[in-house]
Scaffold this motif. Structure first.
Motif, PDB file in Angstrom:
ATOM      1  N   ARG A 176      -7.777   0.916  -9.608  1.00  0.00           N
ATOM      2  CA  ARG A 176      -6.769   1.481 -10.514  1.00  0.00           C
ATOM      3  C   ARG A 176      -5.721   0.434 -10.865  1.00  0.00           C
ATOM      4  O   ARG A 176      -5.320   0.321 -12.018  1.00  0.00           O
ATOM      5  CB  ARG A 176      -6.094   2.691  -9.874  1.00  0.00           C
ATOM      6  CG  ARG A 176      -6.898   3.958  -9.935  1.00  0.00           C
ATOM      7  CD  ARG A 176      -6.083   5.104  -9.377  1.00  0.00           C
ATOM      8  NE  ARG A 176      -6.800   6.351  -9.454  1.00  0.00           N
ATOM      9  CZ  ARG A 176      -6.327   7.499  -8.980  1.00  0.00           C
ATOM     10  NH1 ARG A 176      -5.139   7.537  -8.405  1.00  0.00           N
ATOM     11  NH2 ARG A 176      -7.034   8.587  -9.086  1.00  0.00           N
ATOM     12  N   LEU A 184      -7.814   2.568  -5.113  1.00  0.00           N
ATOM     13  CA  LEU A 184      -6.468   2.023  -5.310  1.00  0.00           C
ATOM     14  C   LEU A 184      -6.514   0.653  -5.982  1.00  0.00           C
ATOM     15  O   LEU A 184      -5.852   0.423  -6.998  1.00  0.00           O
ATOM     16  CB  LEU A 184      -5.738   1.924  -3.964  1.00  0.00           C
ATOM     17  CG  LEU A 184      -4.380   1.224  -3.990  1.00  0.00           C
ATOM     18  CD1 LEU A 184      -3.393   1.963  -4.873  1.00  0.00           C
ATOM     19  CD2 LEU A 184      -3.838   1.082  -2.585  1.00  0.00           C
ATOM     20  N   SER A 244     -11.193   4.983  -0.587  1.00  0.00           N
ATOM     21  CA  SER A 244      -9.802   5.131  -1.038  1.00  0.00           C
ATOM     22  C   SER A 244      -9.205   3.787  -1.428  1.00  0.00           C
ATOM     23  O   SER A 244      -8.516   3.679  -2.455  1.00  0.00           O
ATOM     24  CB  SER A 244      -8.954   5.771   0.062  1.00  0.00           C
ATOM     25  OG  SER A 244      -9.425   7.058   0.367  1.00  0.00           O
ATOM     26  N   LEU A 245      -9.442   2.764  -0.616  1.00  0.00           N
ATOM     27  CA  LEU A 245      -8.921   1.435  -0.943  1.00  0.00           C
ATOM     28  C   LEU A 245      -9.564   0.879  -2.212  1.00  0.00           C
ATOM     29  O   LEU A 245      -8.895   0.226  -3.021  1.00  0.00           O
ATOM     30  CB  LEU A 245      -9.127   0.477   0.238  1.00  0.00           C
ATOM     31  CG  LEU A 245      -8.253   0.756   1.461  1.00  0.00           C
ATOM     32  CD1 LEU A 245      -8.683  -0.133   2.626  1.00  0.00           C
ATOM     33  CD2 LEU A 245      -6.787   0.554   1.136  1.00  0.00           C
ATOM     34  N   SER A 260     -14.639   6.335  -5.830  1.00  0.00           N
ATOM     35  CA  SER A 260     -14.630   7.796  -5.811  1.00  0.00           C
ATOM     36  C   SER A 260     -15.942   8.337  -5.254  1.00  0.00           C
ATOM     37  O   SER A 260     -15.950   9.282  -4.455  1.00  0.00           O
ATOM     38  CB  SER A 260     -14.388   8.317  -7.226  1.00  0.00           C
ATOM     39  OG  SER A 260     -14.298   9.712  -7.233  1.00  0.00           O
ATOM     40  N   ALA A 313       2.459   1.711  -3.386  1.00  0.00           N
ATOM     41  CA  ALA A 313       1.459   2.171  -4.358  1.00  0.00           C
ATOM     42  C   ALA A 313       1.201   3.671  -4.223  1.00  0.00           C
ATOM     43  O   ALA A 313       0.892   4.337  -5.213  1.00  0.00           O
ATOM     44  CB  ALA A 313       0.151   1.393  -4.185  1.00  0.00           C
ATOM     45  N   ARG A 314       1.369   4.221  -3.016  1.00  0.00           N
ATOM     46  CA  ARG A 314       1.148   5.661  -2.841  1.00  0.00           C
ATOM     47  C   ARG A 314       2.428   6.467  -2.967  1.00  0.00           C
ATOM     48  O   ARG A 314       2.436   7.677  -2.757  1.00  0.00           O
ATOM     49  CB  ARG A 314       0.441   5.951  -1.534  1.00  0.00           C
ATOM     50  CG  ARG A 314       1.249   5.670  -0.282  1.00  0.00           C
ATOM     51  CD  ARG A 314       0.528   6.099   0.991  1.00  0.00           C
ATOM     52  NE  ARG A 314       0.457   7.523   1.159  1.00  0.00           N
ATOM     53  CZ  ARG A 314       1.377   8.255   1.775  1.00  0.00           C
ATOM     54  NH1 ARG A 314       2.447   7.698   2.276  1.00  0.00           N
ATOM     55  NH2 ARG A 314       1.220   9.554   1.891  1.00  0.00           N
ATOM     56  N   GLY A 315       3.532   5.794  -3.306  1.00  0.00           N
ATOM     57  CA  GLY A 315       4.768   6.512  -3.573  1.00  0.00           C
ATOM     58  C   GLY A 315       5.757   6.509  -2.426  1.00  0.00           C
ATOM     59  O   GLY A 315       6.776   7.186  -2.478  1.00  0.00           O
ATOM     60  N   LEU A 342       0.833  -1.211   0.000  1.00  0.00           N
ATOM     61  CA  LEU A 342       0.000   0.000   0.000  1.00  0.00           C
ATOM     62  C   LEU A 342       0.865   1.257   0.000  1.00  0.00           C
ATOM     63  O   LEU A 342       0.593   2.221  -0.719  1.00  0.00           O
ATOM     64  CB  LEU A 342      -0.955   0.000   1.195  1.00  0.00           C
ATOM     65  CG  LEU A 342      -2.077  -1.024   1.141  1.00  0.00           C
ATOM     66  CD1 LEU A 342      -2.799  -1.110   2.481  1.00  0.00           C
ATOM     67  CD2 LEU A 342      -3.047  -0.690   0.025  1.00  0.00           C
ATOM     68  N   ARG A 343       1.908   1.241   0.808  1.00  0.00           N
ATOM     69  CA  ARG A 343       2.807   2.399   0.857  1.00  0.00           C
ATOM     70  C   ARG A 343       3.537   2.587  -0.467  1.00  0.00           C
ATOM     71  O   ARG A 343       3.698   3.718  -0.929  1.00  0.00           O
ATOM     72  CB  ARG A 343       3.797   2.249   2.004  1.00  0.00           C
ATOM     73  CG  ARG A 343       3.153   2.436   3.355  1.00  0.00           C
ATOM     74  CD  ARG A 343       4.183   2.335   4.472  1.00  0.00           C
ATOM     75  NE  ARG A 343       3.551   2.539   5.748  1.00  0.00           N
ATOM     76  CZ  ARG A 343       3.645   1.701   6.766  1.00  0.00           C
ATOM     77  NH1 ARG A 343       4.383   0.606   6.657  1.00  0.00           N
ATOM     78  NH2 ARG A 343       3.030   1.962   7.900  1.00  0.00           N
TER      79      ARG A 343
END
Length: 147
Positions: free
Chosen positions: A104, A101, A97-98, A116, A35-37, A32-33
């Motif tokens: 996507r 993610l 949010s999950l 969304s 994936a968020r950069g 998860l981290r």
């Protein structure tokens, strides 16, 4: 019918399940981290290998597949542990949010839209509750101390 485990075997199986849970949580959190950069992409292969090794060990001790509860291991509980309105809004925002993610990553635009919508619904609920709280708090406060 499966054999009854001795206390030692049962304790070993419980320890193996805890090792699976810890490896699963570590890998999931890092994915998860990443994936968020953020996160540590260089650790993913090692973490995945550890998870597989712990799963194999647990399967051997527990006597087969489908003996580990992945959903329970990844259940993060609720915001602050309290089932209040704010916690409900935070949970809805997290779920949305999950969903975004995961969708996507899988290239599922319709599911991205659903996530969304859920996220925006949480924001609207928060804005509405904040406006009500602000209106309520200003109605009960005395005016300024000057004339």
């Amino acid at each position: 019918m499966p054999e009854k485990l001795s206390q030692g075997e049962e304790a070993e199986t419980v320890d193996a399940a805890e090792a699976v849970r810890a490896a699963l949580v570590d890998l999931t959190a890092n994915l998860l981290r990443v994936a968020r950069g953020a996160g540590r992409p260089e650790d993913i292969e090692r973490q995945a290998s550890w998870l597989v090794a712990h799963l194999v060990r647990h399967r051997e001790l527990a006597g087969g597949y489908d003996t580990f509860d992945f959903s329970a291991a990844l259940d993060v509980g609720s915001y602050g542990g309290e089932p209040d309105e704010r916690g409900s809004m935070v949970e809805q925002a997290i779920q949305g949010s999950l969903q975004i993610l995961a969708s996507r990553l899988l290239g599922q635009p319709m599911q991205v839209k659903a996530g969304s919508d859920e996220l925006h619904s949480a924001f609207k609920r928060y804005a509405a509750s904040s406006a009500v709280a602000l209106k309520t708090s200003t109605q009960h406060e005395p005016g300024p101390p000057w004339p």
